[in-house]
Design an enzyme around this catalytic site. Structure first.
Site, PDB file in Angstrom:
ATOM      1  N   HIS A  68      33.128  79.203  16.788  1.00  0.00           N
ATOM      2  CA  HIS A  68      33.804  79.619  15.624  1.00  0.00           C
ATOM      3  C   HIS A  68      35.499  80.047  16.011  1.00  0.00           C
ATOM      4  O   HIS A  68      36.013  79.625  14.996  1.00  0.00           O
ATOM      5  CB  HIS A  68      33.210  81.122  15.483  1.00  0.00           C
ATOM      6  CG  HIS A  68      31.665  81.061  15.395  1.00  0.00           C
ATOM      7  ND1 HIS A  68      30.968  82.283  15.771  1.00  0.00           N
ATOM      8  CD2 HIS A  68      30.907  80.122  14.807  1.00  0.00           C
ATOM      9  CE1 HIS A  68      29.625  81.698  15.309  1.00  0.00           C
ATOM     10  NE2 HIS A  68      29.591  80.579  14.855  1.00  0.00           N
ATOM     11  N   HIS A 248      24.380  71.775  15.851  1.00  0.00           N
ATOM     12  CA  HIS A 248      25.467  71.239  16.701  1.00  0.00           C
ATOM     13  C   HIS A 248      25.212  69.975  17.356  1.00  0.00           C
ATOM     14  O   HIS A 248      26.024  69.297  17.478  1.00  0.00           O
ATOM     15  CB  HIS A 248      25.463  72.339  17.803  1.00  0.00           C
ATOM     16  CG  HIS A 248      26.003  73.825  17.248  1.00  0.00           C
ATOM     17  ND1 HIS A 248      27.210  73.731  16.732  1.00  0.00           N
ATOM     18  CD2 HIS A 248      25.451  75.136  17.178  1.00  0.00           C
ATOM     19  CE1 HIS A 248      27.231  75.103  16.354  1.00  0.00           C
ATOM     20  NE2 HIS A 248      26.249  75.986  16.610  1.00  0.00           N
TER      21      HIS A 248
END
Ligand SMILES: [Zn+2]
Length: 263
Positions: A68, A248
């Site tokens: 993030h 991911h």
């Protein structure tokens, strides 16, 4: 475009969503290109080869949950800086990219003399892993289309032209999410120990347990995760990235496939 760094240092502190322990990241200006991650023991130049694990989060040089923070830096054009992490994880904040975005905004950015590399996709590049797909198609700017299949409810899709404005308004506020029934299993694996309804949107049968910020918040957050992983390119990306059911692992695999195109 030039490499860009922060005008002055800024820090974010809080609790790690996986460790559940206090942690902090300081983001320092750097005069040389590249993002460098510094922990007590190690200094690593961030890049596609520095990733250790993509299980539920992206881990670089032993530091958990960098994505993030990296998404916010990348969209702000920050490709030079030193990230000093204490506590083994980047703080969760409210589970979104907003704390990092706001921190960067607060201190501002400035350009270095060095040119930032550009990865321009000229023909389709893609990776798959079972049902998961991540593809990059030619495009003048950066556009992301993300399809997220969900349990017990319709799939969600987001299509967004990524720039600072759309990121701030439509993507950065979208929080980490998870299924209520999965929490116990994750805790047993030592994951998500810091997750709570203050930093995680909880999906349960028929809806959300806590109040969503967007009806399609899970899909929007997946775009943030993807941007954080593509940030490992350390370059500007001109591509239309299409992801279906990805995570991911596939994001980082696509970043690795694109890394060779840097010019
Ligand atoms: Zn995330």
């Amino acid at each position: 475009m030039k490499h860009r760094t922060l005008v002055r240092p800024v820090e974010v502190q809080g609790v790690g969503i996986h460790t559940g322990k206090p942690c902090r990241v300081r983001i320092l200006p750097r005069e040389l290109p590249g993002l460098v991650l510094r922990t007590g023991e190690a200094t690593v130049v961030l890049g596609v080869r520095a990733v250790d694990s993509t299980e539920r989060r992206t881990q670089v040089a032993g530091v958990l949950t960098v994505e993030h923070l990296l998404a916010a830096l990348w969209v702000a054009g920050v490709t030079a800086g030193e990230l000093v992490v204490e506590g083994g994880e980047v703080p969760a904040g409210d589970g979104s990219a907003l704390p990092f975005w706001n921190a960067v905004r607060r201190v501002g950015t400035r350009d270095l003399d060095a040119e930032r590399p550009v990865v321009a996709v000229r023909e389709p590049v893609w990776v798959t892993d079972g049902d998961r797909l991540c593809a990059a198609l030619p495009s003048a700017g950066l556009r992301v289309t993300y399809v997220v299949p969900l349990r017990d409810r319709p799939a969600q899709a987001v299509d967004v032209q990524v720039d600072e404005e759309s990121f701030e308004r439509e993507l950065a506020p979208a929080r980490t999410w998870g299924y209520a029934e999965e929490a116990g299993g994750l805790w047993a694996q030592g994951l998500a120990l810091g997750a709570s309804e203050s930093n995680t949107l909880v999906l349960e049968a028929g809806g959300y347990r806590n109040r969503p910020r967007f009806a399609d918040e899970p899909a929007r957050h997946k775009v943030v995760d993807l941007l954080g992983d593509l940030a490992l390119l350390g370059a500007e990306l001109r591509a239309h990235v299409v992801a279906v059911g990805a995570g991911h692992g596939t994001h980082v695999a696509l970043a690795r496939a694109l890394a060779g195109l840097s010019g």
